[in-house]
Design a protein around this motif. Sequence first.
Motif, PDB file in Angstrom:
ATOM      1  N   GLU A  41      -4.127  10.338 -22.313  1.00 39.56           N
ATOM      2  CA  GLU A  41      -2.874   9.318 -22.328  1.00 39.56           C
ATOM      3  C   GLU A  41      -3.220   8.513 -21.122  1.00 39.56           C
ATOM      4  O   GLU A  41      -3.248   8.773 -19.991  1.00 39.56           O
ATOM      5  N   VAL A  42      -2.797   7.001 -21.505  1.00 38.60           N
ATOM      6  CA  VAL A  42      -2.925   6.024 -20.399  1.00 38.60           C
ATOM      7  C   VAL A  42      -1.808   5.078 -20.604  1.00 38.60           C
ATOM      8  O   VAL A  42      -1.603   4.735 -21.476  1.00 38.60           O
ATOM      9  N   ARG A  43      -0.959   5.407 -19.477  1.00 40.30           N
ATOM     10  CA  ARG A  43       0.497   4.843 -19.685  1.00 40.30           C
ATOM     11  C   ARG A  43       0.436   3.717 -18.880  1.00 40.30           C
ATOM     12  O   ARG A  43       0.198   3.386 -17.667  1.00 40.30           O
ATOM     13  N   LYS A  44       1.187   2.534 -19.593  1.00 41.19           N
ATOM     14  CA  LYS A  44       1.470   1.441 -18.743  1.00 41.19           C
ATOM     15  C   LYS A  44       2.728   1.713 -17.677  1.00 41.19           C
ATOM     16  O   LYS A  44       3.739   2.105 -18.138  1.00 41.19           O
ATOM     17  N   ILE A  45       2.471   1.178 -16.580  1.00 35.81           N
ATOM     18  CA  ILE A  45       3.654   1.431 -15.463  1.00 35.81           C
ATOM     19  C   ILE A  45       4.044   0.111 -14.852  1.00 35.81           C
ATOM     20  O   ILE A  45       3.279  -1.065 -15.002  1.00 35.81           O
ATOM     21  N   THR A  46       5.151   0.163 -14.226  1.00 37.14           N
ATOM     22  CA  THR A  46       5.685  -1.170 -13.651  1.00 37.14           C
ATOM     23  C   THR A  46       5.309  -1.262 -12.358  1.00 37.14           C
ATOM     24  O   THR A  46       4.551  -0.236 -11.674  1.00 37.14           O
ATOM     25  N   ASP A  47       5.449  -2.396 -11.720  1.00 38.80           N
ATOM     26  CA  ASP A  47       4.995  -2.624 -10.171  1.00 38.80           C
ATOM     27  C   ASP A  47       5.653  -1.657  -9.241  1.00 38.80           C
ATOM     28  O   ASP A  47       4.965  -1.194  -8.182  1.00 38.80           O
ATOM     29  N   LYS A  48       6.957  -1.328  -9.718  1.00 40.32           N
ATOM     30  CA  LYS A  48       7.659  -0.481  -8.890  1.00 40.32           C
ATOM     31  C   LYS A  48       7.132   0.829  -8.537  1.00 40.32           C
ATOM     32  O   LYS A  48       7.029   1.425  -7.832  1.00 40.32           O
ATOM     33  N   LYS A  49       6.896   1.515  -9.882  1.00 42.25           N
ATOM     34  CA  LYS A  49       6.288   2.662  -9.882  1.00 42.25           C
ATOM     35  C   LYS A  49       4.966   2.483  -9.299  1.00 42.25           C
ATOM     36  O   LYS A  49       4.455   3.711  -8.690  1.00 42.25           O
ATOM     37  N   TYR A  50       4.126   1.434  -9.453  1.00 43.45           N
ATOM     38  CA  TYR A  50       2.751   1.396  -8.721  1.00 43.45           C
ATOM     39  C   TYR A  50       3.057   1.567  -7.387  1.00 43.45           C
ATOM     40  O   TYR A  50       2.342   2.543  -6.786  1.00 43.45           O
ATOM     41  N   HIS A  51       4.088   1.022  -6.749  1.00 40.65           N
ATOM     42  CA  HIS A  51       4.308   1.065  -5.376  1.00 40.65           C
ATOM     43  C   HIS A  51       4.731   2.360  -4.893  1.00 40.65           C
ATOM     44  O   HIS A  51       4.317   3.017  -3.704  1.00 40.65           O
ATOM     45  N   GLU A  52       5.497   3.050  -5.692  1.00 43.14           N
ATOM     46  CA  GLU A  52       6.163   4.335  -5.594  1.00 43.14           C
ATOM     47  C   GLU A  52       4.904   5.429  -5.313  1.00 43.14           C
ATOM     48  O   GLU A  52       4.800   6.191  -4.661  1.00 43.14           O
ATOM     49  N   LEU A  53       3.988   5.256  -6.389  1.00 46.96           N
ATOM     50  CA  LEU A  53       2.856   6.029  -6.318  1.00 46.96           C
ATOM     51  C   LEU A  53       1.917   5.765  -5.176  1.00 46.96           C
ATOM     52  O   LEU A  53       1.293   7.048  -4.755  1.00 46.96           O
ATOM     53  N   LEU A  54       1.423   4.550  -4.910  1.00 40.18           N
ATOM     54  CA  LEU A  54       0.561   4.496  -4.007  1.00 40.18           C
ATOM     55  C   LEU A  54       0.983   4.386  -2.612  1.00 40.18           C
ATOM     56  O   LEU A  54       0.203   4.498  -1.411  1.00 40.18           O
ATOM     57  N   ASP A  55       2.465   3.999  -2.228  1.00 39.89           N
ATOM     58  CA  ASP A  55       2.781   3.720  -0.982  1.00 39.89           C
ATOM     59  C   ASP A  55       3.043   5.232  -0.387  1.00 39.89           C
ATOM     60  O   ASP A  55       3.192   6.311  -0.901  1.00 39.89           O
TER      61      ASP A  55
END
Lengths: 411, 463
Positions: free
Chosen positions: B449-463
Amino acid sequence: MQIEKKITREMANRIFEVAYLVMLAMYTGFYFLNTTTFEMTWSTYFYSNMRIGLLLIIFARASLAEEYKLKEIAGCILVALVLLVAWEHNGFDELRDIVLLLVGAKDISYKKILKVYVGVVFVLLSYTMISALTGRIDNLIFRQDGRRARIAFGIGYPTDFSAYIFYMVLAVCCLRKEKIRYIEIGMIVLLGIFVYMFCDARLNTICLILVAGVMFYHKLRCSNAEKRGEEYEMNAIFSMLLALSATIFAFIMIGLSMLYSTDNKFLLLADRVLNNRLRLGKKGIDLYGFSIFGQQIPMIGNGGSTKQPKNYFFLDSSYLSASLRFGILAFGALLLILLVIAFRAREKKKWTLLWMVALMSLQCVVEHHMTDVSYCVMLYLFASDMTEVCRTKGTIKWFRRKKYAKDNALN
Amino acid sequence: MQKIMRSIKKILKQNPIIIGCFFILVLMGLLCLNRFWSSITNEESTVITKDLERENTIEAFEKPDELLVYELAALVHKDLDLCIRGCSVDEDWLGQDFAGIIDEAEEFSYTTTIPPANQYFEYQPISFSEIIEQHTMSYEYFQNILGHKKSVNVKAIGIVLPEEQNTAEYQLYSRKLCKTWGSNAVCEMVALVEADGTAYQVSFTVMQYGNGYWKVFRFGSSLLDTKGDDFITESTQEKFDEITGAAKVDTFITALEKKQDSDKEEAKSDKKKVKSYKHPEKQILSPNYSITASLYGESAVDTIGKFILALQRKDSQKAMCYGMTDSRTADMDSVTTELIEKQGTFSREMQLFYYELVTNNKFSETSESLLSLNKTGAGIASELSPENIPYLNVAGVVSADEEEDDNQYIAVYTFDGNIYMSGYTMCESENGWQIESLSAEAAGLSSGEVRKITDKKYHELLD
């Protein structure tokens, strides 16, 4: 009295010299217009006819040469061989064009070459800007996140426009040298501010300001030396460093890119300063690797359209772009060309030219125009005549004298 | 020594450009070294087991009955390698008409058919693995039914319902099948096998390719309504005779080939002589497959990075190597079903990974009609193009569940203007780290599975 209808060797040399300069102007114009938003439709054989013309001029000039210096011929042959072999393998036409223009410029005054370049680019750039501002052609305006609107003034991308300004300024500085006036230096600073305000080309702005700073410093040093009744002489070690600048920058840029890692804070910071050039360079090295003769690398950049591409991969640094795309051998040849130009300038005490080559080498760290025909006029100085005598006016007078003598004989 | 140093200094003073030339040569040397180092550290992505090293005695079978004798001998002797060599592998992925299959089915899901490897070479190792996995499953089925028998003998080989195969309806069907899979002719055949006193019929679908050689396309026969997992049924001589009729294999095949020649604009005037082998069961065909090697990373993140780099380099064969968990392929004598199944499973996950990424989650594993998708087969094929995969950027790799040290990771990517995440379950062995599965249950990410995510989720995961 019978008029001799023979063309002397000197006459023929001058004719072919002018012919080369015309071809240089045509090549520069051709490549320049291809970077604009003008909808150019060239006739099918225009480009190949230009190439044939230039080749004939080279052969003619070679056959008319009075003397051949072994070192110069060997240098030209070596560089031409390497670049042409690389071109055969990788298919990048700019390598072939650089060879033709470089070899064709042998023993032609470097000042004439720079004057032709400045003249052509100035006229075409002005015309392009006016056409863009008056709506005759597309004036691309890029709006990117976190940045002001960036205007391209009829060129494909704002930084490409600012690079034309930069290379033109370099050429003008080489021609003006220490005779440059302070007001002209001020104009360079204004140009830097202009490209920053309207194109948001930060790195080219820094380079232009550096040019202004260098010219100011150099003028100051020269006038101080003149007051002492001496000729200004640059420090030997410093001039050596300037001459080696292209090689040094190549080492630094390629080295940093190879070592780039998200775990290294210093490299992360350097990458941020250089706008992701290290990260993209590292990606290029990992994906494609270095090759002896070069390879095609598909790149997607921002130019040509205001629409943000979905995927972005562009090797902005000339050193990375050339080494990965043209191959190790051709890259070495290009560095050798810049090295020879710089050392010749150093040897002949052309300190301004030396500075400008060093600044161009610095700009190549962040821009990919080292081998773009409409930008890289410095490369053609490889085998040019670097003596101070610029016989443009002399050439016109010479033709006039010959015509006067002919008319007199007829009468 | 001093004299030498003095003369060097003198030369350098007179020709300082030598210093610059020296540095340029050093730089070029370093780049050449880098290139050389990359080439010598480039590990092989396939292995040759002792089985695969066996040299072939013949190129191919030009008679389908001899092919089946060979194939059945391989099955009886439990020789998976020889069995696969008799099956169509390259022919399938090379000849597949992907768009035609989708159009025919009038629906599409990620599992409708093998990926379009003849259009996009990135899919070749995936299609390849899935094809040989399919043949291996049939091999396993044979072993489950007849593998434990003390004696298994081939009694007869015949054509399945020859009259049926001569009907216009079947001819149309067979022509479609040939066009879909790039073959010249298709024939359904059956073998009567006696195992410990009980008779069985084993059915096959064979295809003729290229300049006239035959390969087993599938185990099973559509006319007998048998497929890869039920192509062996108990039978009797009478039943077998009823199915095959009086038709002789040679005569039927000759007539089939004549029909095929008459369809062509230029009939073959000089038909070459068909090669025949006295003991086809003793022959060895040339190898037509490979086994994925096992490669390792130094850490979980390093392995994921190498996997993605291989995909970006369009080397999906190498990418697959990071998923061959501890298979120890280097010193293996024979190819095993477990190995091929492992290869097949991971290649399916990779297929899903590719599809989800390149189509921007447009399709799914559930079949949807072409009408609702508003696409044709060709349109879907072009959507599956992995040409932009080199532009995939890994934004970061983080642990899926920091509290539990369960070796599950999430990788975040930017691609095609979007942000995605996918899961990795890693495993460590004595040789290093590998990818057990392209999933992270802790983060709710299923296999591939490859799931599209939002900017918010992106920052949540990487910050």
